[in-house]
Each structure stands twice: as structure tokens, then as C-alpha cells.
Design an enzyme around this catalytic site. Structure first.
Site, PDB file in Angstrom:
ATOM      1  N   HIS A   1       0.849  -1.205   0.000  1.00  0.00           N
ATOM      2  CA  HIS A   1       0.000   0.000   0.000  1.00  0.00           C
ATOM      3  C   HIS A   1       0.877   1.245   0.000  1.00  0.00           C
ATOM      4  O   HIS A   1       0.433   2.326  -0.359  1.00  0.00           O
ATOM      5  CB  HIS A   1      -0.936   0.002   1.213  1.00  0.00           C
ATOM      6  CG  HIS A   1      -0.236   0.105   2.529  1.00  0.00           C
ATOM      7  ND1 HIS A   1       0.502  -0.919   3.053  1.00  0.00           N
ATOM      8  CD2 HIS A   1      -0.117   1.124   3.404  1.00  0.00           C
ATOM      9  CE1 HIS A   1       1.021  -0.542   4.216  1.00  0.00           C
ATOM     10  NE2 HIS A   1       0.671   0.689   4.441  1.00  0.00           N
ATOM     11  N   ARG A   2       2.108   1.082   0.448  1.00  0.00           N
ATOM     12  CA  ARG A   2       3.122   2.137   0.355  1.00  0.00           C
ATOM     13  C   ARG A   2       4.376   1.482  -0.223  1.00  0.00           C
ATOM     14  O   ARG A   2       4.689   0.343   0.117  1.00  0.00           O
ATOM     15  CB  ARG A   2       3.473   2.690   1.751  1.00  0.00           C
ATOM     16  CG  ARG A   2       2.361   3.473   2.412  1.00  0.00           C
ATOM     17  CD  ARG A   2       2.390   4.902   1.923  1.00  0.00           C
ATOM     18  NE  ARG A   2       1.150   5.593   2.202  1.00  0.00           N
ATOM     19  CZ  ARG A   2       0.908   6.268   3.323  1.00  0.00           C
ATOM     20  NH1 ARG A   2       1.812   6.330   4.260  1.00  0.00           N
ATOM     21  NH2 ARG A   2      -0.236   6.884   3.487  1.00  0.00           N
TER      22      ARG A   2
ATOM     23  N   LYS B   1       9.382  -2.901   2.820  1.00  0.00           N
ATOM     24  CA  LYS B   1      10.621  -2.871   3.616  1.00  0.00           C
ATOM     25  C   LYS B   1      10.656  -4.028   4.595  1.00  0.00           C
ATOM     26  O   LYS B   1       9.638  -4.385   5.190  1.00  0.00           O
ATOM     27  CB  LYS B   1      10.620  -1.537   4.386  1.00  0.00           C
ATOM     28  CG  LYS B   1      11.907  -1.203   5.083  1.00  0.00           C
ATOM     29  CD  LYS B   1      12.882  -0.525   4.167  1.00  0.00           C
ATOM     30  CE  LYS B   1      14.232  -0.295   4.813  1.00  0.00           C
ATOM     31  NZ  LYS B   1      15.050  -1.499   4.898  1.00  0.00           N
TER      32      LYS B   1
ATOM     33  N   LYS C   1       4.086  -2.794  11.583  1.00  0.00           N
ATOM     34  CA  LYS C   1       5.097  -1.991  12.300  1.00  0.00           C
ATOM     35  C   LYS C   1       5.289  -0.634  11.624  1.00  0.00           C
ATOM     36  O   LYS C   1       5.264   0.410  12.276  1.00  0.00           O
ATOM     37  CB  LYS C   1       6.419  -2.784  12.260  1.00  0.00           C
ATOM     38  CG  LYS C   1       7.458  -2.354  13.234  1.00  0.00           C
ATOM     39  CD  LYS C   1       8.654  -3.309  13.187  1.00  0.00           C
ATOM     40  CE  LYS C   1       8.273  -4.717  13.616  1.00  0.00           C
ATOM     41  NZ  LYS C   1       9.418  -5.638  13.662  1.00  0.00           N
TER      42      LYS C   1
ATOM     43  N   ASP D   1       4.357   5.273  11.633  1.00  0.00           N
ATOM     44  CA  ASP D   1       4.293   6.265  10.544  1.00  0.00           C
ATOM     45  C   ASP D   1       5.534   6.272   9.650  1.00  0.00           C
ATOM     46  O   ASP D   1       6.111   7.329   9.375  1.00  0.00           O
ATOM     47  CB  ASP D   1       4.068   7.675  11.114  1.00  0.00           C
ATOM     48  CG  ASP D   1       2.639   7.874  11.556  1.00  0.00           C
ATOM     49  OD1 ASP D   1       1.751   7.223  10.969  1.00  0.00           O
ATOM     50  OD2 ASP D   1       2.409   8.655  12.494  1.00  0.00           O
TER      51      ASP D   1
ATOM     52  N   LYS E   1       9.752  -9.254   3.903  1.00  0.00           N
ATOM     53  CA  LYS E   1      10.777  -9.959   4.685  1.00  0.00           C
ATOM     54  C   LYS E   1      11.422 -11.003   3.795  1.00  0.00           C
ATOM     55  O   LYS E   1      10.786 -11.524   2.868  1.00  0.00           O
ATOM     56  CB  LYS E   1      10.147 -10.644   5.906  1.00  0.00           C
ATOM     57  CG  LYS E   1      11.133 -10.885   7.025  1.00  0.00           C
ATOM     58  CD  LYS E   1      11.400  -9.636   7.836  1.00  0.00           C
ATOM     59  CE  LYS E   1      12.363  -9.847   8.958  1.00  0.00           C
ATOM     60  NZ  LYS E   1      12.412  -8.682   9.853  1.00  0.00           N
TER      61      LYS E   1
ATOM     62  N   SER F   1      16.310   2.839   9.502  1.00  0.00           N
ATOM     63  CA  SER F   1      16.470   2.434   8.097  1.00  0.00           C
ATOM     64  C   SER F   1      15.786   3.456   7.188  1.00  0.00           C
ATOM     65  O   SER F   1      16.289   3.787   6.112  1.00  0.00           O
ATOM     66  CB  SER F   1      15.846   1.058   7.858  1.00  0.00           C
ATOM     67  OG  SER F   1      16.758   0.043   8.172  1.00  0.00           O
TER      68      SER F   1
HETATM   69  P1  NAD Z   1      21.389 -11.574  15.875  1.00  0.00           P
HETATM   70  O1  NAD Z   1      21.633 -12.732  15.004  1.00  0.00           O
HETATM   71  O2  NAD Z   1      22.324 -10.428  15.829  1.00  0.00           O
HETATM   72  O3  NAD Z   1      21.270 -12.010  17.400  1.00  0.00           O
HETATM   73  C1  NAD Z   1      20.487 -13.077  17.863  1.00  0.00           C
HETATM   74  C2  NAD Z   1      21.138 -13.580  19.138  1.00  0.00           C
HETATM   75  O4  NAD Z   1      20.294 -14.564  19.734  1.00  0.00           O
HETATM   76  C3  NAD Z   1      22.503 -14.235  18.895  1.00  0.00           C
HETATM   77  O5  NAD Z   1      23.423 -13.785  19.864  1.00  0.00           O
HETATM   78  C4  NAD Z   1      22.191 -15.717  19.034  1.00  0.00           C
HETATM   79  O6  NAD Z   1      23.313 -16.469  19.452  1.00  0.00           O
HETATM   80  C5  NAD Z   1      21.092 -15.687  20.086  1.00  0.00           C
HETATM   81  N1  NAD Z   1      20.265 -16.892  20.092  1.00  0.00           N
HETATM   82  C6  NAD Z   1      19.891 -17.653  19.037  1.00  0.00           C
HETATM   83  N2  NAD Z   1      19.130 -18.683  19.462  1.00  0.00           N
HETATM   84  C7  NAD Z   1      19.013 -18.548  20.790  1.00  0.00           C
HETATM   85  C8  NAD Z   1      18.359 -19.299  21.799  1.00  0.00           C
HETATM   86  N3  NAD Z   1      17.664 -20.397  21.514  1.00  0.00           N
HETATM   87  N4  NAD Z   1      18.453 -18.873  23.085  1.00  0.00           N
HETATM   88  C9  NAD Z   1      19.151 -17.768  23.393  1.00  0.00           C
HETATM   89  N5  NAD Z   1      19.814 -17.029  22.482  1.00  0.00           N
HETATM   90  C10 NAD Z   1      19.733 -17.408  21.201  1.00  0.00           C
HETATM   91  O7  NAD Z   1      19.885 -11.104  15.529  1.00  0.00           O
HETATM   92  P2  NAD Z   1      19.224  -9.700  15.827  1.00  0.00           P
HETATM   93  O8  NAD Z   1      19.354  -8.868  14.609  1.00  0.00           O
HETATM   94  O9  NAD Z   1      19.681  -9.193  17.148  1.00  0.00           O
HETATM   95  O10 NAD Z   1      17.691 -10.122  15.899  1.00  0.00           O
HETATM   96  C11 NAD Z   1      17.111 -10.651  17.089  1.00  0.00           C
HETATM   97  C12 NAD Z   1      15.598 -10.528  17.007  1.00  0.00           C
HETATM   98  O11 NAD Z   1      15.256  -9.149  16.833  1.00  0.00           O
HETATM   99  C13 NAD Z   1      14.939 -11.261  15.851  1.00  0.00           C
HETATM  100  O12 NAD Z   1      13.666 -11.702  16.256  1.00  0.00           O
HETATM  101  C14 NAD Z   1      14.789 -10.191  14.796  1.00  0.00           C
HETATM  102  O13 NAD Z   1      13.746 -10.470  13.873  1.00  0.00           O
HETATM  103  C15 NAD Z   1      14.453  -9.009  15.681  1.00  0.00           C
HETATM  104  N6  NAD Z   1      14.709  -7.709  15.048  1.00  0.00           N
HETATM  105  C16 NAD Z   1      15.945  -7.360  14.616  1.00  0.00           C
HETATM  106  C17 NAD Z   1      16.149  -6.105  14.055  1.00  0.00           C
HETATM  107  C18 NAD Z   1      17.512  -5.623  13.625  1.00  0.00           C
HETATM  108  O14 NAD Z   1      17.633  -4.437  13.272  1.00  0.00           O
HETATM  109  N7  NAD Z   1      18.541  -6.429  13.648  1.00  0.00           N
HETATM  110  C19 NAD Z   1      15.066  -5.223  13.913  1.00  0.00           C
HETATM  111  C20 NAD Z   1      13.804  -5.605  14.381  1.00  0.00           C
HETATM  112  C21 NAD Z   1      13.640  -6.856  14.947  1.00  0.00           C
END
Ligand code: NAD
Length: 484
Positions: A76-77, A81, A105, A110, A117, A376
Site C-alpha cells: 500500500h506504500r 521494507k 510496524k 508512521d 521480509k 532504516s
Molecule cells: P542476531 O543474530 O544479531 O542475534 C540473535 C542472538 O540470539 C545471537 O546472539 C544468538 O546467538 C542468540 N540466540 C539464538 N538462538 C538462541 C536461543 N535459543 N536462546 C538464546 N539465544 C539465542 O539477531 P538480531 O538482529 O539481534 O535479531 C534478534 C531478534 O530481533 C529477531 O527476532 C529479529 O527479527 C528481531 N529484530 C531485529 C532487528 C535488527 O535491526 N537487527 C530489527 C527488528 C527486529
């Protein structure tokens, strides 16, 4: 305030839903609080398109086949992302759920993007850097070819298992295939600053989580709901799961800037606990030096079964790793007062029903980890405008502020030296990014809590957030002329 029970009757009591089912059921519940035609609701809920790709890469002389997905939930936009995840557990259902969450999200905070994804089924730990580069570039090429990457159509970002390094490879692959696109740098965000990224993107999701928790603590009514007192994070006991990008910055900022006590850190290979507080930086350095795990960390109490520590008593529990870690098998034993969802989907729908009954408050993922996509968005704007934030105004504002200080002093009032140092500076890119992020997180939480407290059909922050998102997406479609 618990409206979950009625809907819950449709779900067999022993069945844990998939991530996508959880997201969709939350959507359905939120829809019942809105006056939106059913057909439009169903259209908004479902993923618009998914591309699945298989491609070969020769690794050490042997051809390996990889499988990946890119889902567009809503356009829609534009651009749509959302991050790209490299994981052994990724599948189409997960990618679709994550794409849907991205639409909600972006609408909530906004950000004028649709939701998307991507995922690649791989264990990055098993490959050398050189092989990872080949695989990432090939995956990027496959997506570019099918128009699933481009500054105006679809813009990936980091997620689990990917970071600046992978984003840089994606940008460079895109440039090689689209050399005439003047906006090539805006085809992906989360790049290193030296390759067109923005200051503050690496910490953005974690910092956004902290801004969100700070905003929660500004409202005594909400703090009381979580059976806590006061308006400060200082001294609060925090347990965090996952010391990766999001978890590390969240824990570090809460510890160093807010005075929280990080009592527990959980990783894939075990967990450490210290009632007096752990040194986040020390644990993080240990993790880097020990192959990405914390097993053997010499301080605090080590537990081999990492997930057990989710059940330890604390004020704030922050899952920042993977989805589904708080589910119907352990929800009843959670002793946290507040769950702050830094990860996507860490609490299942069934678990939330149980936690609601127990009075545990949840700040939902769809809001709390929106800091990443917010910054971002700033990076994308920077790339499209081809100029870094602050370049035009930093020195101008600095000069104006110094003039102001001079005028005050000439009128006979001495301005303290430490204030001169603070006021006398113009904003650098990092200051503007953090300020924009703080503002975004504050405004969004205010909207959520207002909806939560004002509509008794809305039983949780999650439903409130989802309802606001659906309303905004629906209004976008209406303005485009798509309505029943
Ligand atoms: P990442 O890979 O940098 O870190 C994930 C961490 O979790 C790692 O240190 C890993 O070893 C640990 N891990 C994996 N399995 C595990 C378990 N069973 N128990 C405990 N620790 C465990 O990933 P991230 O970018 O930090 O993303 C983490 C979450 O945040 C995800 O759900 C992701 O979708 C969400 N997220 C990330 C971003 C971003 O900008 N990176 C933005 C929004 C949401």
C-alpha cells in the site's frame, strides 16, 4: 482488560499455533474492535506475494543448493521494507509472518513503507567469510532479477544472522547489475557508514527498545498495571535473551544509561545469572572471543539449559533472539512483571492468553523493535537525498547558539561551562537520528496506550497497536480508491 478468552475458544487447548497463525489471530481480534469491512480486513491480512528461489553455489569445489524466500505482505506504500534473515530454521511461514509484522510496524510508527521480509535457509556459522560473500551475492542477484530489490520497490535490511557486512555485499551486487540507477545506495539499509549507511543504525533497534521502555515508565497508570512503582528504570532487574545486535545494545544502554541491573543473559549455549548485576560489555566480549557462546563465562551462575532462566524472577524480561520462546509450556511459570518484546514473535498467542490472566504486561514486538526500520527509513532518505544529515545546518546552529550564549553573558548572567559545551554545539547526524528515533517511539506508545485505556474491547497493548496499524493501512487503500 482481558478480551483474549472469547477468541481463544476456537483454538484447541493443547495446540501451539504457528507464528503466522499467531499474527493472523491477533489481526482478527484487532479487527473486531474496528469498523472495517470484513473483505478489506481479509485482504489486508494476507501476504500479497512470495518468491521462493533455489540457487547453486560452488563451495570448496562442491556445488551446494540453497533455498530462500522474499515475501511482500503489503505494498500500500512503496518501497516494501523488511530484513533478510539467515537461519537454519527459516521457512516460508516464518517469512510471511515477519513480512506481515513489517507492514503493521511501519504503519504503526508512521514509516511510509509496505511490509516485506526475506529468509535464506543456512547456518552462517558453518561457512567461511568468502563463501558467505558468494552465497549472499548470489541470493541478492536472484532477488534483483525478479525486482525484489530496488530503492522504489523493495528495500531489505539486516535481521537475524545478517548485518552490515551482508548489506554491503547486497548494495554492491545491486550496483553491478543496475549501474544506471542513481539511487542505487537506497536499495538496501543497514549498510556500513562508509558504504552509504547512517550513524546510529547498528544500535537503532536496541536503542528504540530502550526508548520504548522509558516511555512506558513515564505513565504511572501503566507502571502500576505491571505491578511496579516509580517512573524510572534505575535499579530494575532485567533478564535478556540473545546478546546479538538487538539484545546487546538494549542491555548495554539499559545498564550504562538507565542504571538497570542486568541480572540474566541467555544465549543458545547456556545462560548466566547474577542477582547483583552482570557486566554486559564483559559478557559480550567473552561471547565474541568464544565462538559466539557464553558457556564457561567465569562470573555469576551458569545454567546449561538456557531457557530455564526465562522463568527467573525479574522486573523486565526482554526476549531478543527468536520467536516462540515463551509458549504455553512455560508461560505459567514466568515471573517477570513486564515482558518487553525486542525479538519478533517471542510470545505465542496461547502464551499471551495465559500471561494476560496472570497480569503480566507485554510491550509488543510490532511496536517495541520498530527502531530498526525507523532508522532504516532515515538511511533511505539520506541515500535518496545524497547528503548526510546535519551537513547543512550543524555549523550554522552552532554559531547561532554561541551568539545566544554571548548575548546572555553580556546581559550579566554567567552561563556555566558545562552548559556552554552542550548548548554551543550544532547537531551531528547521530544526534538527529537519535532524536528522530526517540520522538517516533514516544508518539507511537502514546497512541497505543491511549487506544488501550480508552476502548474496553481492546485487551492489550498488542491489540491496540494492531488496531491502529490496520486502520492506517485501510485508510491508505481507501485513498488509493481500493474500498468496497
Ligand atoms: P542476531 O543474530 O544479531 O542475534 C540473535 C542472538 O540470539 C545471537 O546472539 C544468538 O546467538 C542468540 N540466540 C539464538 N538462538 C538462541 C536461543 N535459543 N536462546 C538464546 N539465544 C539465542 O539477531 P538480531 O538482529 O539481534 O535479531 C534478534 C531478534 O530481533 C529477531 O527476532 C529479529 O527479527 C528481531 N529484530 C531485529 C532487528 C535488527 O535491526 N537487527 C530489527 C527488528 C527486529
Amino acid at each position: 482488560m482481558d478480551s483474549n478468552n472469547e477468541m481463544d475458544m476456537t483454538v484447541p487447548p493443547d495446540k501451539e499455533m504457528s507464528f503466522l497463525e499467531s499474527v493472523n489471530l491477533t489481526f482478527d481480534m484487532a479487527l473486531t474492535t474496528l469498523d472495517i469491512p470484513e473483505g478489506m480486513g481479509q485482504y489486508i491480512k494476507n501476504v500479497n506475494n512470495v518468491y521462493q528461489v533455489r540457487f547453486p553455489v560452488k563451495i570448496n569445489g562442491v556445488v551446494e543448493t540453497f533455498i530462500g524466500w522474499r515475501a511482500v505482505h503489503s505494498d500500500h506504500r512503496l518501497p516494501a521494507k523488511g530484513g533478510i534473515r539467515f537461519s537454519q530454521m527459516v521457512n516460508q511461514d516464518e517469512v510471511e509472518a515477519l513480512a506481515a509484522l513489517m507492514s503493521y510496524k511501519c504503519a504503526l510508527v508512521d514509516i511510509p513503507f509496505g511490509g516485506s521480509k526475506g529468509g535464506l535457509l543456512i547456518d552462517p556459522k558453518q561457512y567461511e567469510r568468502e563463501s558467505m560473500e558468494k552465497i549472499t551475492r548470489r541470493f541478492a542477484f536472484e532477488l534483483i532479477q525478479k525486482d525484489y530489490i530496488g530503492s522504489g520497490i523493495n528495500v531489505p535490511a539486516p535481521d537475524m544472522g545478517t548485518g552490515q557486512r551482508e548489506m554491503s555485499w547486497i548494495a554492491s551486487t545491486y550496483m553491478a547489475h543496475r549501474p544506471n540507477d542513481i539511487n542505487h545506495l537506497a536499495c538496501v539499509t543497514g549498510k556500513p557508514v562508509s558504504a552509504g549507511g547512517i550513524q546510529g543504525r547498528v544500535e537503532a533497534t536496541g536503542r528504540g527498545v530502550v526508548f520504548g521502555i522509558r516511555e512506558f515508565f513515564r505513565y504511572p497508570e501503566d507502571v502500576k498495571l505491571a505491578k511496579m512503582e516509580g517512573n524510572s528504570i534505575e535499579g530494575k532487574e532485567v533478564i535478556i535473551q540473545g546478546l546479538g545486535n538487538v539484545g546487546y545494545y538494549t542491555a548495554k544502554i539499559l545498564d550504562e544509561e538507565d542504571g538497570a541491573k542486568i541480572t540474566g543473559i541467555l544465549e543458545w549455549d547456556g545462560a548466566v545469572y547474577d542477582k547483583n548485576g552482570l557486566n554486559v560489555e564483559e559478557v559480550f566480549q567473552y561471547k565474541i572471543e568464544n565462538g559466539g557462546g557464553i558457556k564457561g563465562y567465569p562470573k555469576g551462575k551458569f545454567t546449561e539449559n538456557s531457557a530455564e532462566l526465562l522463568e527467573e524472577e525479574c522486573d523486565i524480561l526482554i526476549p531478543a533472539a527468536i520467536e516462540g520462546v515463551i509458549n504455553q509450556s512455560n508461560a505459567g511459570r514466568i515471573r517477570a512483571k513486564l515482558i518487553a518484546e525486542a525479538a519478533n514473535g517471542p510470545v505465542t498467542f496461547k502464551a499471551e492468553t495465559i500471561l494476560n490472566e496472570m497480569g503480566v504486561v507485554i510491550i509488543p514486538d510490532v511496536y517495541l523493535n520498530a527502531g530498526g526500520v525507523t532508522v532504516s527509513y532515515f538511511e533511505w532518505i539520506k541515500n535518496l537525498s545524497h547528503i548526510r544529515f546535519g551537513r547543512m545546518n550543524k555549523r550554522y546552529e552552532e554559531n547561532q547558539n554561541n551568539l545566544l550564549i554571548k548575548a546572555i553573558e553580556q546581559s550579566g548572567t554567567k552561563v556555566p561551562q558545562e552548559l556552554i559545551a552542550q548548548i554551543g554545539q550544532g547537531p551531528a547526524e547521530i544526534d538527529l537520528v537519535r532524536s528522530g528515533l526517540d520522538d517516533t517511539m514516544r508518539i507511537a506508545f502514546q497512541g497505543i496506550r491511549e487506544r488501550f485505556w480508552s476502548n474496553e474491547k481492546v485487551g492489550s497493548y498488542r491489540i491496540a497497536a494492531m488496531a491502529i496499524s490496520i486502520e492506517k493501512i485501510y485508510n491508505s487503500y481507501r485513498l488509493m480508491g481500493i474500498y468496497p
